[in-house]
Design a protein around this motif. Structure first.
Motif, mmCIF file in Angstrom:
data_model
loop_
_atom_site.group_PDB
_atom_site.id
_atom_site.type_symbol
_atom_site.label_atom_id
_atom_site.label_comp_id
_atom_site.label_asym_id
_atom_site.label_seq_id
_atom_site.Cartn_x
_atom_site.Cartn_y
_atom_site.Cartn_z
ATOM 1 N N SER A 65 0.828 -1.213 0.000
ATOM 2 C CA SER A 65 0.000 0.000 0.000
ATOM 3 C C SER A 65 0.858 1.257 0.000
ATOM 4 O O SER A 65 0.387 2.325 -0.395
ATOM 5 C CB SER A 65 -0.930 0.000 1.228
ATOM 6 N N LEU A 66 2.095 1.155 0.438
ATOM 7 C CA LEU A 66 3.008 2.293 0.377
ATOM 8 C C LEU A 66 3.340 2.569 -1.083
ATOM 9 O O LEU A 66 3.668 1.654 -1.842
ATOM 10 C CB LEU A 66 4.290 1.978 1.161
ATOM 11 N N ALA A 67 3.241 3.809 -1.484
ATOM 12 C CA ALA A 67 3.470 4.174 -2.879
ATOM 13 C C ALA A 67 4.851 3.706 -3.341
ATOM 14 O O ALA A 67 5.832 3.846 -2.601
ATOM 15 C CB ALA A 67 3.347 5.684 -3.051
ATOM 16 N N PRO A 68 4.948 3.164 -4.557
ATOM 17 C CA PRO A 68 6.224 2.644 -5.066
ATOM 18 C C PRO A 68 7.362 3.657 -5.047
ATOM 19 O O PRO A 68 8.533 3.277 -4.946
ATOM 20 C CB PRO A 68 5.881 2.231 -6.504
ATOM 21 N N VAL A 69 7.029 4.946 -5.123
ATOM 22 C CA VAL A 69 8.067 5.971 -5.124
ATOM 23 C C VAL A 69 8.808 6.022 -3.791
ATOM 24 O O VAL A 69 9.927 6.557 -3.704
ATOM 25 C CB VAL A 69 7.450 7.354 -5.449
ATOM 26 N N HIS A 70 8.205 5.445 -2.753
ATOM 27 C CA HIS A 70 8.786 5.525 -1.414
ATOM 28 C C HIS A 70 9.606 4.303 -1.018
ATOM 29 O O HIS A 70 10.058 4.225 0.128
ATOM 30 C CB HIS A 70 7.683 5.750 -0.374
ATOM 31 N N GLU A 144 4.039 0.283 4.809
ATOM 32 C CA GLU A 144 3.353 1.501 5.243
ATOM 33 C C GLU A 144 3.335 1.602 6.766
ATOM 34 O O GLU A 144 3.538 2.682 7.337
ATOM 35 C CB GLU A 144 1.923 1.527 4.697
#
Length: 375
Positions: A65-70, A144
């Motif tokens: 769920s954490l955005a791939p950019v992170h 996340e």
């Protein structure tokens, strides 16, 4: 008899303290929270011969769920002799997430896993390092949850919960209950300011903190302990910056050992790091637990011989077993293994023999792991 009562009462009180400490551990992170644009996690996965499992783990990471950019994922292939590397290469072609592959040659080193993590850190771009193993499964909110906990607490190191995948037999059940005791005890001691145990299958630490304490310098000659020695080094520098992540979304599931031989090798490997841990408090606690369980084994033999008619011995054993059962029940329930609570008494009966056996086995030097002989 008085000495027995005193010893077992102290053990029972210690279990009660663990129960209270577990209940008091704050569930993290708090709901909500924004992840800054500059924030990034580097997930490091050292692998050797994990062709059966690595694709499944990468799929789990792709669904975070954490955005791939992170976050980025760095798989370090430690000279696998199976299809591990080709599976990772094929997966990287999907370009769905930032995936890097590092291939190491098969060299004789004291600690292959520490070497793998150190090599990954050379290319890692994240401020927070998260480690796991190639045979693990992670939930969609795993990263996340770790990210929010770090951002809200400013933690230097975060120890996460680990348990086993679906149990298929009594041997798997024993491993799950026994391992739950380690996870729970490690969490409570950590929160109590006396960290002794954590697990590299679910561990996060600030890169800056890793570098500040010199990484694995001083313990790099020890085959195991990439997790616990680092925990202790960071705790010595940042005593208030260590947290246990008590959140079900953060639970990592791993494979139990498939047979007794593999289990034996794993526990001897773990014993190798405990044997070189010279912290006085840790050594005293280990001797205390060993002594209590050896005496429990002797008392159980006496119960069998007199057919359970000695009220004094029975009472002493209950002083140990009841608080122990309560503590294990709390941890097992948190890990989502409620159906195994009924098996706890059986594990408790067998556990003293287990402690006696591995307490002696830990004295040997050298073991085999992943097809290598280490020491």
């Amino acid at each position: 008899m008085y000495a027995l009562w005193l010893l077992f009462s102290l053990y029972g009180l210690a279990c009660v303290w663990l129960c209270v400490k577990w209940v008091w551990i704050v569930q993290r992170p708090a709901p909500g929270g924004i992840v800054p644009l500059h924030f990034k996690i580097s997930v490091i996965i050292p692998v050797r011969n994990e062709a059966t499992n690595i694709g499944v783990l990468l799929n789990d990471l792709q669904k975070q769920s954490l955005a791939p950019v992170h976050f980025e994922v760095i798989v370090v292939n430690d000279a696998s002799t199976d299809e591990t590397e080709s599976i990772v290469r094929d997966f990287s072609r999907t370009k769905v997430m930032d995936l890097k592959l590092i291939s190491l040659v098969d060299e004789r080193v004291s600690s292959p896993k520490k070497r793998a993590i150190t090599e990954a850190l050379k290319v890692a771009g994240g401020q927070l390092i998260v480690t796991t193993d190639g045979d693990c499964r992670v939930g969609e909110k795993w990263l996340e949850t770790i990210a929010q906990t770090y951002l809200q607490t400013g933690a230097r190191l975060i120890s996460g919960p680990v348990t086993f995948l679906g149990e298929k037999n009594s041997f798997d059940v024993f491993q799950t209950v026994e391992f739950a005791s380690l996870i729970g005890t490690g969490a409570c001691l950590l929160e109590g300011g006396h960290p002794t145990m954590c697990n590299g299958a679910n561990l996060a630490y600030e890169r800056a903190a890793f570098e500040e304490v010199g990484g694995y310098r001083g313990v790099d000659q020890i085959a195991s302990g990439d997790d616990e020695f680092l925990l202790q080094k960071i705790h010595q520098r940042y005593a208030e910056g260590i947290y246990f992540l008590k959140n079900k979304d953060a639970i990592v599931h791993t494979q139990p050992q498939e047979n007794w031989r593999a289990f034996y090798r794993q526990r001897v490997r773990w014993a190798g790091k405990w044997a070189v841990n010279r912290r006085v408090a840790t050594m005293i606690a280990a001797i205390f637990v060993f002594l209590v369980n050896v005496l429990t084994f002797i008392l159980l033999a006496g119960v069998i011989m007199d057919k359970g008619q000695n009220v004094g011995i029975n009472t002493i054993l209950m002083v140990k077993f009841l608080p122990e059962f309560l503590f294990l029940s709390l941890i097992i329930r948190f890990l989502g293994k409620q159906t195994l609570i009924g098996y706890i008494p059986l594990v408790q009966l067998f556990y003293p023999l287990y402690v006696l056996f591995f307490g002696l086995a830990a004295q040997q030097k050298g073991y085999e792991w992943k097809g290598r002989k280490l020491r």
